[in-house]
Scaffold this motif. Structure first.
Motif, PDB file in Angstrom:
ATOM      1  N   SER A  92     -14.155   9.397   9.448  1.00  0.00           N
ATOM      2  CA  SER A  92     -12.957  10.009   9.373  1.00  0.00           C
ATOM      3  C   SER A  92     -11.993  10.808  10.232  1.00  0.00           C
ATOM      4  O   SER A  92     -11.198  10.449  11.015  1.00  0.00           O
ATOM      5  N   ARG A  93     -12.623  11.769  10.677  1.00  0.00           N
ATOM      6  CA  ARG A  93     -12.561  12.335  11.677  1.00  0.00           C
ATOM      7  C   ARG A  93     -11.812  11.774  12.891  1.00  0.00           C
ATOM      8  O   ARG A  93     -10.753  12.013  13.814  1.00  0.00           O
ATOM      9  N   LYS A  94     -12.780  11.403  12.934  1.00  0.00           N
ATOM     10  CA  LYS A  94     -13.154  10.917  14.713  1.00  0.00           C
ATOM     11  C   LYS A  94     -11.897   9.282  15.151  1.00  0.00           C
ATOM     12  O   LYS A  94     -11.284   9.230  15.549  1.00  0.00           O
ATOM     13  N   THR A  95     -11.511   8.624  13.507  1.00  0.00           N
ATOM     14  CA  THR A  95     -10.936   7.580  13.507  1.00  0.00           C
ATOM     15  C   THR A  95      -9.336   7.678  13.031  1.00  0.00           C
ATOM     16  O   THR A  95      -8.505   7.340  13.128  1.00  0.00           O
ATOM     17  N   GLN A  96      -9.793   9.361  12.667  1.00  0.00           N
ATOM     18  CA  GLN A  96      -8.182   8.929  11.706  1.00  0.00           C
ATOM     19  C   GLN A  96      -7.895   8.439  10.903  1.00  0.00           C
ATOM     20  O   GLN A  96      -6.676   7.775  10.186  1.00  0.00           O
ATOM     21  N   LEU A  97      -8.456   7.953   9.883  1.00  0.00           N
ATOM     22  CA  LEU A  97      -8.652   7.036   8.339  1.00  0.00           C
ATOM     23  C   LEU A  97      -9.498   7.767   7.679  1.00  0.00           C
ATOM     24  O   LEU A  97      -9.985   8.186   7.637  1.00  0.00           O
ATOM     25  N   VAL A  98      -9.092   7.336   6.234  1.00  0.00           N
ATOM     26  CA  VAL A  98      -9.848   7.594   5.022  1.00  0.00           C
ATOM     27  C   VAL A  98     -11.402   6.588   5.144  1.00  0.00           C
ATOM     28  O   VAL A  98     -10.805   5.036   5.337  1.00  0.00           O
ATOM     29  N   THR A 114     -15.377  10.643  -0.811  1.00  0.00           N
ATOM     30  CA  THR A 114     -14.393   9.810  -0.193  1.00  0.00           C
ATOM     31  C   THR A 114     -13.743  10.617   0.657  1.00  0.00           C
ATOM     32  O   THR A 114     -13.592  11.673   0.277  1.00  0.00           O
ATOM     33  N   ALA A 115     -13.197  10.567   1.899  1.00  0.00           N
ATOM     34  CA  ALA A 115     -13.427  11.507   3.203  1.00  0.00           C
ATOM     35  C   ALA A 115     -12.111  11.265   4.064  1.00  0.00           C
ATOM     36  O   ALA A 115     -11.934  10.200   4.333  1.00  0.00           O
ATOM     37  N   HIS A 116     -11.256  11.968   3.858  1.00  0.00           N
ATOM     38  CA  HIS A 116      -9.849  12.058   4.643  1.00  0.00           C
ATOM     39  C   HIS A 116     -10.397  12.605   5.612  1.00  0.00           C
ATOM     40  O   HIS A 116     -10.516  13.413   6.174  1.00  0.00           O
ATOM     41  N   PRO A 117      -8.844  12.265   7.036  1.00  0.00           N
ATOM     42  CA  PRO A 117      -8.665  12.655   8.156  1.00  0.00           C
ATOM     43  C   PRO A 117      -8.473  14.183   8.131  1.00  0.00           C
ATOM     44  O   PRO A 117      -8.871  14.785   9.413  1.00  0.00           O
ATOM     45  N   ARG A 118      -7.624  14.788   7.103  1.00  0.00           N
ATOM     46  CA  ARG A 118      -7.329  15.986   6.756  1.00  0.00           C
ATOM     47  C   ARG A 118      -7.058  16.639   6.076  1.00  0.00           C
ATOM     48  O   ARG A 118      -8.029  16.085   4.969  1.00  0.00           O
ATOM     49  N   PRO A 119      -7.765  18.300   5.641  1.00  0.00           N
ATOM     50  CA  PRO A 119      -8.293  18.618   4.194  1.00  0.00           C
ATOM     51  C   PRO A 119      -7.617  18.689   3.706  1.00  0.00           C
ATOM     52  O   PRO A 119      -8.568  18.117   2.475  1.00  0.00           O
TER      53      PRO A 119
END
Length: 267
Positions: A92-98, A114-119
């Motif tokens: 998620s952090r690498k692609t900046q996608l959910v 579910t992982a979000h790109p930002r906290p």
């Protein structure tokens, strides 16, 4: 032998959903077929134990905090979440996608992580926790890799309701889509479940080479279905391969697929 009181309590709990978060005694009685007095006694007991709670003003009932606590325990102790959590957040952090992880349950997919790109990342639509398999990348990724008989059985008891103009609602069309999914190693959702959301999904395998679930990337159609599709699919398959390794599946197959996607993308 089933215990009637337990069956009734579970029946009541099953009535609550995102579309019906709170219910009155009359609704519970009507939906379960229980007499109002029986429904009231059952619901009151469940509220006393924390499984339901009552709004003091409306007198309507909703799920209690005990259910929430048990849900957290289930999510944290689920092997799929334990193995996929780290890789999913990294992706998620690498692609900046959910990123979503889901498991197959009762002819549909249940999103367990579910992982979000930002906290404090947000997403314009709430997806899940239960998602139809035939119109989601996370579901088609599983359908493509389970047995053909299982797919036929699923189709025989599934009504393929169209949710958008892009929803695949024909069984032959879905089977063709699943064949393409097997060939490339990942599934695509082209705004088939929700307008404005596209997804890429890949299966996750566990011991015995069984499909344990799937992982997906979600975002706008412009990002998912544009020129970056190959790169995103490659990253997704690499992550699926890593999770497969942790789950005892066969990571080499996903790695080969990821390499194939990478080569195709670079042509």
């Amino acid at each position: 032998m089933a215990i009637q009181s337990v069956e009734r309590a579970l029946q009541v709990l099953g009535l609550f959903s995102q579309h019906h978060p709170d219910l009155g005694i009359a609704e519970i009685s009507r939906s379960t077929g229980l007499a109002p007095g029986t429904a009231h006694g059952l619901v009151r007991t469940m509220a006393q134990k924390g499984f339901l709670r009552q709004d003091p003003r409306s007198r309507r009932y909703s799920l209690g905090l005990r259910i929430y606590e048990l849900g957290i325990v289930a999510a944290e102790t689920l092997e799929l979440n334990q193995r996929a959590g780290g890789p999913a957040h990294q992706l998620s952090r690498k692609t900046q996608l959910v990123v979503r992880v889901a498991t197959w349950d009762g002819d549909s997919m249940v999103v367990t992580l579910t992982a979000h790109p930002r906290p404090r990342g947000s997403f314009p639509h709430q997806i899940g926790p239960r998602v139809h398999a035939y119109c989601s990348a996370i579901g088609k990724a599983v359908l493509a890799f389970i047995g053909k008989k299982d797919v036929q059985d699923y189709l025989s008891r599934t009504s393929m309701t169209p949710f958008t103009g892009s929803t695949i609602s024909g069984k032959k069309e879905l089977l063709a889509d699943l064949e393409r999914t097997r060939e490339r190693g990942y599934a695509l959702d082209r705004e088939e479940a929700v307008h404005g959301i596209a997804c890429i999904g890949a299966p996750i395998f566990e011991r015995g080479q069984q499909v344990a679930g799937a992982i997906s990337l979600s975002g706008s159609p412009a990002r998912i279905l544009g020129e970056k599709t190959g790169e995103l699919a490659e990253e997704l398959l690499k992550t699926a391969s890593e999770i497969n390794c942790y789950m005892g599946g066969f990571p080499q197959v996903r790695a080969v697929m990821a390499a194939s996607v990478s080569q195709e993308h670079r042509k």
